[in-house]
Design a protein around this motif. Structure first.
Motif, PDB file in Angstrom:
ATOM      1  N   THR A 372      15.939  -8.855  -7.473  1.00  0.00           N
ATOM      2  CA  THR A 372      16.045  -8.582  -5.784  1.00  0.00           C
ATOM      3  C   THR A 372      14.934  -8.135  -5.198  1.00  0.00           C
ATOM      4  OG1 THR A 372      18.349  -8.500  -6.224  1.00  0.00           O
ATOM      5  CG2 THR A 372      17.565  -7.382  -4.329  1.00  0.00           C
ATOM      6  N   ASP A 373      14.338  -7.237  -6.171  1.00  0.00           N
ATOM      7  CA  ASP A 373      12.906  -6.518  -5.346  1.00  0.00           C
ATOM      8  C   ASP A 373      11.644  -7.651  -5.362  1.00  0.00           C
ATOM      9  OD1 ASP A 373      14.181  -4.200  -5.231  1.00  0.00           O
ATOM     10  OD2 ASP A 373      13.339  -3.382  -6.993  1.00  0.00           O
ATOM     11  N   PHE A 374      11.895  -8.341  -6.433  1.00  0.00           N
ATOM     12  CA  PHE A 374      10.762  -9.431  -6.382  1.00  0.00           C
ATOM     13  C   PHE A 374      11.056 -10.223  -5.092  1.00  0.00           C
ATOM     14  CE2 PHE A 374       8.661 -13.194  -8.001  1.00  0.00           C
ATOM     15  CZ  PHE A 374       7.421 -12.714  -8.326  1.00  0.00           C
ATOM     16  N   VAL A 375      12.538 -10.745  -4.929  1.00  0.00           N
ATOM     17  CA  VAL A 375      12.589 -11.765  -3.671  1.00  0.00           C
ATOM     18  C   VAL A 375      12.333 -11.416  -2.458  1.00  0.00           C
ATOM     19  CG1 VAL A 375      14.326 -13.070  -2.548  1.00  0.00           C
ATOM     20  CG2 VAL A 375      14.441 -12.944  -4.963  1.00  0.00           C
ATOM     21  N   ARG A 376      12.534 -10.083  -2.337  1.00  0.00           N
ATOM     22  CA  ARG A 376      12.254  -9.361  -0.955  1.00  0.00           C
ATOM     23  C   ARG A 376      10.737  -9.268  -0.794  1.00  0.00           C
ATOM     24  NH1 ARG A 376      17.083  -4.898  -1.973  1.00  0.00           N
ATOM     25  NH2 ARG A 376      18.768  -6.219  -0.827  1.00  0.00           N
ATOM     26  N   GLY A 377       9.952  -9.003  -1.749  1.00  0.00           N
ATOM     27  CA  GLY A 377       8.610  -8.726  -1.699  1.00  0.00           C
ATOM     28  C   GLY A 377       7.675  -9.869  -2.016  1.00  0.00           C
ATOM     29  N   HIS A 378       8.359 -10.935  -2.268  1.00  0.00           N
ATOM     30  CA  HIS A 378       7.180 -12.265  -2.658  1.00  0.00           C
ATOM     31  C   HIS A 378       7.493 -13.424  -1.836  1.00  0.00           C
ATOM     32  CE1 HIS A 378       4.578 -13.893  -5.935  1.00  0.00           C
ATOM     33  NE2 HIS A 378       5.182 -14.758  -5.807  1.00  0.00           N
ATOM     34  N   GLY A 379       6.487 -14.303  -1.553  1.00  0.00           N
ATOM     35  CA  GLY A 379       6.911 -15.375  -0.960  1.00  0.00           C
ATOM     36  C   GLY A 379       7.546 -16.434  -1.865  1.00  0.00           C
ATOM     37  N   LEU A 380       7.711 -17.434  -1.132  1.00  0.00           N
ATOM     38  CA  LEU A 380       8.466 -18.768  -1.793  1.00  0.00           C
ATOM     39  C   LEU A 380       7.474 -19.713  -2.545  1.00  0.00           C
ATOM     40  CD1 LEU A 380      10.959 -20.355  -2.585  1.00  0.00           C
ATOM     41  CD2 LEU A 380      10.888 -21.421  -0.403  1.00  0.00           C
ATOM     42  N   ASP A 381       7.393 -19.470  -3.952  1.00  0.00           N
ATOM     43  CA  ASP A 381       6.406 -20.209  -4.547  1.00  0.00           C
ATOM     44  C   ASP A 381       7.040 -20.729  -5.910  1.00  0.00           C
ATOM     45  OD1 ASP A 381       6.331 -17.980  -5.841  1.00  0.00           O
ATOM     46  OD2 ASP A 381       4.138 -17.362  -5.222  1.00  0.00           O
ATOM     47  N   GLY A 382       6.551 -21.216  -6.722  1.00  0.00           N
ATOM     48  CA  GLY A 382       6.987 -21.456  -8.273  1.00  0.00           C
ATOM     49  C   GLY A 382       7.377 -20.328  -8.872  1.00  0.00           C
ATOM     50  N   GLN A 383       6.582 -19.225  -8.796  1.00  0.00           N
ATOM     51  CA  GLN A 383       6.732 -17.787  -9.565  1.00  0.00           C
ATOM     52  C   GLN A 383       8.147 -17.541  -9.372  1.00  0.00           C
ATOM     53  OE1 GLN A 383       4.062 -14.612  -9.365  1.00  0.00           O
ATOM     54  NE2 GLN A 383       4.395 -14.063 -11.402  1.00  0.00           N
ATOM     55  N   LEU A 384       8.603 -17.407  -7.978  1.00  0.00           N
ATOM     56  CA  LEU A 384       9.774 -16.906  -7.416  1.00  0.00           C
ATOM     57  C   LEU A 384      10.944 -17.999  -7.986  1.00  0.00           C
ATOM     58  CD1 LEU A 384      11.392 -15.008  -5.507  1.00  0.00           C
ATOM     59  CD2 LEU A 384      11.333 -16.972  -3.873  1.00  0.00           C
ATOM     60  N   ILE A 385      10.747 -18.937  -8.083  1.00  0.00           N
ATOM     61  CA  ILE A 385      11.658 -19.991  -8.620  1.00  0.00           C
ATOM     62  C   ILE A 385      11.946 -19.776 -10.153  1.00  0.00           C
ATOM     63  CG2 ILE A 385      12.456 -22.256  -9.192  1.00  0.00           C
ATOM     64  CD1 ILE A 385      12.590 -21.465  -6.253  1.00  0.00           C
ATOM     65  N   MET A 386      10.938 -19.526 -10.863  1.00  0.00           N
ATOM     66  CA  MET A 386      10.808 -19.158 -12.232  1.00  0.00           C
ATOM     67  C   MET A 386      11.679 -17.850 -12.535  1.00  0.00           C
ATOM     68  SD  MET A 386       7.368 -20.483 -13.794  1.00  0.00           S
ATOM     69  CE  MET A 386       7.553 -20.254 -15.295  1.00  0.00           C
ATOM     70  N   LEU A 421      14.926 -24.026  -4.082  1.00  0.00           N
ATOM     71  CA  LEU A 421      15.567 -22.920  -3.829  1.00  0.00           C
ATOM     72  C   LEU A 421      17.126 -22.826  -3.605  1.00  0.00           C
ATOM     73  CD1 LEU A 421      15.301 -19.591  -4.098  1.00  0.00           C
ATOM     74  CD2 LEU A 421      14.449 -19.703  -1.570  1.00  0.00           C
ATOM     75  N   THR A 422      17.371 -23.751  -2.484  1.00  0.00           N
ATOM     76  CA  THR A 422      18.771 -23.587  -2.072  1.00  0.00           C
ATOM     77  C   THR A 422      19.499 -24.428  -3.124  1.00  0.00           C
ATOM     78  OG1 THR A 422      18.152 -26.012  -0.998  1.00  0.00           O
ATOM     79  CG2 THR A 422      18.174 -24.258   0.463  1.00  0.00           C
ATOM     80  N   LYS A 423      18.945 -25.400  -3.852  1.00  0.00           N
ATOM     81  CA  LYS A 423      19.911 -25.938  -4.948  1.00  0.00           C
ATOM     82  C   LYS A 423      20.029 -24.561  -6.086  1.00  0.00           C
ATOM     83  CE  LYS A 423      18.125 -30.773  -4.733  1.00  0.00           C
ATOM     84  NZ  LYS A 423      17.189 -31.496  -5.303  1.00  0.00           N
ATOM     85  N   LEU A 424      19.157 -23.960  -6.518  1.00  0.00           N
ATOM     86  CA  LEU A 424      19.441 -22.949  -7.566  1.00  0.00           C
ATOM     87  C   LEU A 424      20.214 -21.723  -7.061  1.00  0.00           C
ATOM     88  CD1 LEU A 424      18.039 -21.975 -10.072  1.00  0.00           C
ATOM     89  CD2 LEU A 424      16.350 -20.806  -9.029  1.00  0.00           C
ATOM     90  N   ALA A 425      20.105 -21.662  -5.757  1.00  0.00           N
ATOM     91  CA  ALA A 425      21.068 -20.627  -5.264  1.00  0.00           C
ATOM     92  C   ALA A 425      22.474 -21.030  -5.247  1.00  0.00           C
ATOM     93  CB  ALA A 425      20.691 -20.179  -3.752  1.00  0.00           C
ATOM     94  N   GLY A 426      22.632 -22.369  -4.997  1.00  0.00           N
ATOM     95  CA  GLY A 426      24.134 -23.015  -4.902  1.00  0.00           C
ATOM     96  C   GLY A 426      24.446 -23.078  -6.257  1.00  0.00           C
ATOM     97  N   GLU A 427      23.653 -23.229  -7.357  1.00  0.00           N
ATOM     98  CA  GLU A 427      24.216 -23.418  -8.899  1.00  0.00           C
ATOM     99  C   GLU A 427      24.274 -21.943  -9.487  1.00  0.00           C
ATOM    100  OE1 GLU A 427      21.533 -27.712  -8.987  1.00  0.00           O
ATOM    101  OE2 GLU A 427      20.871 -25.715 -10.235  1.00  0.00           O
TER     102      GLU A 427
END
Length: 464
Positions: A372-386, A421-427
């Motif tokens: 959660t902290d990482f999502v709030r402080g990080h932009g949307l990129d491959g590392q966030l998805i990983m 990101l939307t697919k990952l959230a939905g799953e």
């Protein structure tokens, strides 16, 4: 030349270079060629003589309850291309609850499993007796005959069951009585195939203790590298094992702290003793031998050794300057942390380099807090998805809210970048939270997630 060979030759060279004899005036030569080939094919098939055969035995009667009509219809939709990434979740849920498939879905699902090995254990349970009957008739589905056949296998499958049944039974026994499972495996060890020995060893990770050390130490001398490697990884999780002590002695000769920096003297060779302990001599393409041996040495050394050996805490070591070999040392520590499941090291390493594998070592609640902290402080990129991919599902409300708000944030600036990101959230979000997403915003990406969550919620209810 036979009529069929004549047609094939004409098709190969083209009708403009080799005209069809007797073709009607004005007819398209290509169409005429195909029509003649079709007529010839029907004539050959119709002219075959019937052969006497043995009637097939009927499939045995089923014992498992069949899934509901609604659940079967939903699976048909998934197999047909609607929400295809949910196939594994549907199969895992249905198999875990002891269901079997409706018969009309078996051929298509078996075709899927022939291409995707990851779903085969679930398909083995869901296929029932009819599925295995079909597998005996079609070599392409023969893999099913080695898969697990029941969610709770009975003891007799150890002697008579499929490879999958035997693995499932040993896993269940290991969870209930680790010593009995080890003794059962040891008694049959010499008769097992190398593939089965490697697969069985992996199951000993459940309930692992020093009682298993003599058996695993002996497995280091197995003739198959896969068996030796799995035995080495299990022994690495036992810091007081003989392998752990041998690795600690090697590390003591290679590492020292001076003037606040970590000095490293990598191995000059990979001798037979190192290779026996799980260090592979040949490096991957693009990596030097010494760096490869060093990384493996670090990954096999008990993490508790470093504090005593170097006189510094994990936090201090992770932040310390490593002379020349920093990348290899850090990669070794990460691997050791994952193998040995050490939460303290996982926290410090994740703070230094957020890797998804490290999250799996931490308790579920802590995984979600860090993510959660990482999502709030990080932009949307491959590392966030990983990183999000490393958090156990289903995600709770706090992490889900953070991801929803990230989707809203990015939808206003980079809507083209939201797909994964939307697919990952939905799953991964708890499907019971579909209402939270529906009420949060009318923006299309959020509503897309809400629709996927509702689909999953309905899917799981149909399988309850």
């Amino acid at each position: 030349m036979t009529p069929w060979e004549d047609l094939v030759s004409t098709a190969l060279v083209g009708t403009d270079r080799r005209p069809l004899p007797g073709a009607p005036a004005g007819a398209d030569p290509a169409v005429e060629l195909l029509e003649r080939a079709a007529v010839h094919t029907v004539r050959v098939r119709a002219g075959q003589r019937l052969r006497a055969g043995t009637p097939l035995e009927a499939a045995p009667p089923e014992e498992q309850p069949v899934v509901s009509r609604a659940a079967a219809d939903r699976l048909a939709r998934i197999l047909g291309g609607e929400r295809p990434r949910l196939l594994a979740e549907w199969l895992q849920t249905a198999a875990g609850r002891g269901y079997r498939l409706a018969p009309h879905l078996l051929p298509e699902l078996l075709d899927h499993a022939a291409r995707d090995r990851s779903i085969r254990p679930h398909v083995g349970i869901l296929a029932g007796h009819r599925g295995r009957w079909l597998a005996g008739l079609n070599p392409a589905w023969g893999f099913l005959l080695e898969e697990v056949t029941a969610a709770r296998p009975r003891p007799e499958v150890w002697e008579l069951g499929t490879s999958g049944d035997r693995r499932a039974y040993l896993a269940a026994l290991r969870a209930a009585d680790p010593g009995a499972a080890r003794e059962l495996l040891a008694a049959a060890w010499e008769k097992e195939t190398p593939e089965d020995r490697a697969a069985f060893l992996e199951l000993l990770g459940e309930g692992l203790s020093l009682d298993d050390e003599p058996f695993l130490e002996a497995a280091l001398d197995d003739r198959r590298i896969e068996v030796r490697h799995r035995a080495s990884e299990l022994l690495t999780r036992l810091p007081d094992s003989r392998l752990g002590r041998r690795m600690a002695e090697r590390a003591a000769r290679r590492f020292a702290v001076a003037r606040g920096r970590l000095n490293v003297d990598p191995p000059l060779e990979c001798d037979a003793a190192m290779e026996r302990d799980g260090i592979r001599p040949k490096p991957p393409r693009g990596m030097g031998e010494q760096g490869w041996w060093l990384r493996q040495l670090v990954s096999r050394t008990p993490l508790a050794v470093w504090r005593d050996l170097l006189g510094h805490s994990p936090r201090e070591l992770v932040r310390m300057k490593v002379v020349d070999w920093g990348r290899e040392v850090m990669a070794g520590w990460v691997r050791a942390t994952v193998i040995q499941e050490d939460p303290e090291w996982a926290r410090e390493l994740f703070a230094s380099d957020p890797l998804a594998d490290l999250l799996a070592v931490l308790p579920r609640g802590e995984q979600e807090t860090l993510a959660t902290d990482f999502v709030r402080g990080h932009g949307l990129d491959g590392q966030l998805i990983m990183v999000l991919g490393g958090v156990a599902a289903p995600w709770g409300q706090e992490l889900s809210r953070a991801v929803f708000h990230k989707i809203l944030e990015v939808s206003g600036t980079q809507p083209w970048n939201l797909g994964e990101l939307t697919k990952l959230a939905g799953e991964r979000v708890d499907p019971a939270l579909h209402g939270l997403a529906e009420r949060l915003s009318p923006e299309p990406p959020i509503q897309e997630v809400a629709a996927l969550l509702r689909f999953r919620d309905d899917m799981l209810k149909e399988l309850s």
